[in-house]
Design a protein around this motif. Sequence first.
Motif, PDB file in Angstrom:
ATOM      1  N   LEU A  56       0.795  -1.225   0.000  1.00 24.76           N
ATOM      2  CA  LEU A  56       0.000   0.000   0.000  1.00 24.76           C
ATOM      3  C   LEU A  56       0.829   1.277   0.000  1.00 24.76           C
ATOM      4  O   LEU A  56       0.352   2.317  -0.437  1.00 24.76           O
ATOM      5  N   ALA A  57       2.022   1.208   0.553  1.00 27.08           N
ATOM      6  CA  ALA A  57       2.810   2.420   0.800  1.00 27.08           C
ATOM      7  C   ALA A  57       3.186   3.128  -0.490  1.00 27.08           C
ATOM      8  O   ALA A  57       3.718   2.529  -1.413  1.00 27.08           O
ATOM      9  N   GLY A  58       2.899   4.423  -0.511  1.00 24.36           N
ATOM     10  CA  GLY A  58       3.307   5.272  -1.610  1.00 24.36           C
ATOM     11  C   GLY A  58       4.513   6.090  -1.192  1.00 24.36           C
ATOM     12  O   GLY A  58       5.058   5.909  -0.090  1.00 24.36           O
ATOM     13  N   SER A  92       5.923  10.520   6.044  1.00 30.10           N
ATOM     14  CA  SER A  92       4.771  11.403   6.253  1.00 30.10           C
ATOM     15  C   SER A  92       3.563  10.657   6.808  1.00 30.10           C
ATOM     16  O   SER A  92       2.655  11.264   7.365  1.00 30.10           O
ATOM     17  N   ALA A  93       3.539   9.318   6.638  1.00 27.80           N
ATOM     18  CA  ALA A  93       2.389   8.533   7.085  1.00 27.80           C
ATOM     19  C   ALA A  93       2.779   7.069   7.227  1.00 27.80           C
ATOM     20  O   ALA A  93       3.800   6.629   6.687  1.00 27.80           O
ATOM     21  N   VAL A  94       1.920   6.342   7.936  1.00 27.11           N
ATOM     22  CA  VAL A  94       2.027   4.891   8.024  1.00 27.11           C
ATOM     23  C   VAL A  94       0.705   4.345   7.506  1.00 27.11           C
ATOM     24  O   VAL A  94      -0.361   4.825   7.899  1.00 27.11           O
ATOM     25  N   VAL A  95       0.775   3.360   6.613  1.00 31.74           N
ATOM     26  CA  VAL A  95      -0.426   2.739   6.063  1.00 31.74           C
ATOM     27  C   VAL A  95      -0.410   1.245   6.361  1.00 31.74           C
ATOM     28  O   VAL A  95       0.652   0.625   6.452  1.00 31.74           O
ATOM     29  N   ILE A  96      -1.610   0.718   6.542  1.00 33.64           N
ATOM     30  CA  ILE A  96      -1.767  -0.713   6.794  1.00 33.64           C
ATOM     31  C   ILE A  96      -3.075  -1.165   6.178  1.00 33.64           C
ATOM     32  O   ILE A  96      -3.920  -0.342   5.809  1.00 33.64           O
ATOM     33  N   CYS A  97      -3.243  -2.468   6.070  1.00 36.55           N
ATOM     34  CA  CYS A  97      -4.553  -2.971   5.664  1.00 36.55           C
ATOM     35  C   CYS A  97      -4.975  -4.055   6.641  1.00 36.55           C
ATOM     36  O   CYS A  97      -4.146  -4.733   7.247  1.00 36.55           O
ATOM     37  N   ARG A 129      -4.768   4.563   7.535  1.00 36.84           N
ATOM     38  CA  ARG A 129      -3.634   5.484   7.392  1.00 36.84           C
ATOM     39  C   ARG A 129      -3.480   6.342   8.640  1.00 36.84           C
ATOM     40  O   ARG A 129      -4.459   6.794   9.210  1.00 36.84           O
ATOM     41  N   LEU A 130      -2.246   6.536   9.040  1.00 37.21           N
ATOM     42  CA  LEU A 130      -1.905   7.436  10.140  1.00 37.21           C
ATOM     43  C   LEU A 130      -1.036   8.555   9.573  1.00 37.21           C
ATOM     44  O   LEU A 130       0.059   8.290   9.069  1.00 37.21           O
TER      45      LEU A 130
END
Length: 170
Positions: free
Chosen positions: A80-82, A120-125, A163-164
Amino acid sequence: MTGLRVRRAEPADFPAVARLTVAAYEADGQLKGETGYAPVLADVATRAESGEVLVAVDEVTGEVAGAVTFVLPGTPYAELAGPGEAEFRMLAVDPAAQGRGAGAALVGACVARAAELGCSAVVICVRSGMAAVAQRLYGRFGFVRAPEKDWTPVPGVELLGLRLDLTRPA
């Protein structure tokens, strides 16, 4: 969280990480009807080559209570991470050690690592059936639904993005 320390996994930890990750996913019903995902979960050495496998270790017994894989965009396990985002995957707590704060300690370590790296952010699913349980844990850290990150890796498995934002003041 008392009595737990989070550190990078060492090769000697890999068998315990493999066992507890598969056990945690089985206990949550996430491997029902799956073909081929348990071996991916158990392949800790490959995960460690392309990301950081972190473990929560009981400071008294030395036993691994939980594990997670922290990755950056463009690496093999990043789904997911951009640009500028970090991601963590395969968060698992040994079913025998649940309720002791290992999951929260591992999430906190991933968020801290992402901040340290200037992300800038942390993403997870999370799997759609696990959303309520996951929301409680991840919501405490400030993760919010990010529907643009939702995806379906295989038919019948719907993953919901969270997303955080690390750029907002806490």
